[in-house]
Write an enzyme that holds these catalytic residues in place. Sequence first.
Site, PDB file in Angstrom:
ATOM      1  N   SER A   9      79.798  57.996 -11.781  1.00 33.23           N
ATOM      2  CA  SER A   9      78.423  57.990 -11.269  1.00 33.23           C
ATOM      3  C   SER A   9      77.636  59.143 -11.861  1.00 33.23           C
ATOM      4  CB  SER A   9      78.420  58.109  -9.737  1.00 33.23           C
ATOM      5  OG  SER A   9      77.109  58.294  -9.243  1.00 33.23           O
ATOM      6  N   HIS A  10      76.309  58.998 -11.864  1.00 35.52           N
ATOM      7  CA  HIS A  10      75.446  60.093 -12.302  1.00 35.52           C
ATOM      8  C   HIS A  10      75.408  61.235 -11.288  1.00 35.52           C
ATOM      9  CE1 HIS A  10      74.119  57.160 -15.221  1.00 35.52           C
ATOM     10  NE2 HIS A  10      73.376  58.079 -15.810  1.00 35.52           N
ATOM     11  N   SER A  11      75.880  60.955 -10.079  1.00 37.68           N
ATOM     12  CA  SER A  11      75.840  61.952  -9.008  1.00 37.68           C
ATOM     13  C   SER A  11      77.260  62.249  -8.525  1.00 37.68           C
ATOM     14  CB  SER A  11      74.998  61.446  -7.840  1.00 37.68           C
ATOM     15  OG  SER A  11      75.193  62.233  -6.694  1.00 37.68           O
ATOM     16  N   SER A  70      73.910  54.364 -18.512  1.00 33.72           N
ATOM     17  CA  SER A  70      74.570  55.357 -19.347  1.00 33.72           C
ATOM     18  C   SER A  70      75.961  55.706 -18.838  1.00 33.72           C
ATOM     19  CB  SER A  70      73.717  56.629 -19.450  1.00 33.72           C
ATOM     20  OG  SER A  70      73.498  57.196 -18.183  1.00 33.72           O
TER      21      SER A  70
END
Length: 230
Positions: A9-11, A70
């Site tokens: 995840s981006h987070s 991404s």
Amino acid sequence: MTVRLIVVSHSEKIADGAVELAAQMAPDVLMVAAGGTADGRIGTSLEKVMSAIDQSTGGDGVVVLTDLGSAVLTAESALELTADPSGVLLADAPLVEGLVAAAVAAQGGADAEAVKRAAEAVYGSGAPAPSPVSSVAEGSVTGAGPEFTGDFELINQAGMHARPAAKIAGGLSALNAEVTVNGVDGASMTSLMTLAAGKGSMLHVEAWGPDAERALNYVGGLVQAGFGEP
């Protein structure tokens, strides 16, 4: 051994939270969070994903779930660099619901391909595959030919909350059957939760397909056992 899961995840908080949630339904499945950048910012880290893959070796395969575009690219790059990419599968599934479905399937002993399909079946795109099921009491399932129906009373105190919905959806998504529960898709955790079915509610289950009877047995077994809850 079970299939192991990686969350990209981006987070960092989202990855950790998704793993924490799924672990409530699948305590025996190793899940590794690979969220955020190495310095704690929003984004993805190739090094983190590579490390997660290294931590996940030694099981019955690895399935990777991602959030945004991404993250998929980062995961694909990691697969290209890993020593044995054939043992790592990338699932095209929503992160949270897909992870829960995959975790429940892995907890039930499904192989890596079936776990991947269980995650992807949340979208309705995964081709189902067999997985272990329970048995229900004699006479509680009726049917003829490929179609089966059953009625089961919820006996667990909390009724159809997240954990029971995840167990039903995760198991059904790994079976070759189309199943509805009170008219909604039995392989969708979200749809099952919208039923808001409390203790004492009846679940009317209908199933079609080669694994229809097994699907009825699976749902009925879970309900009659109270999903392992009080």
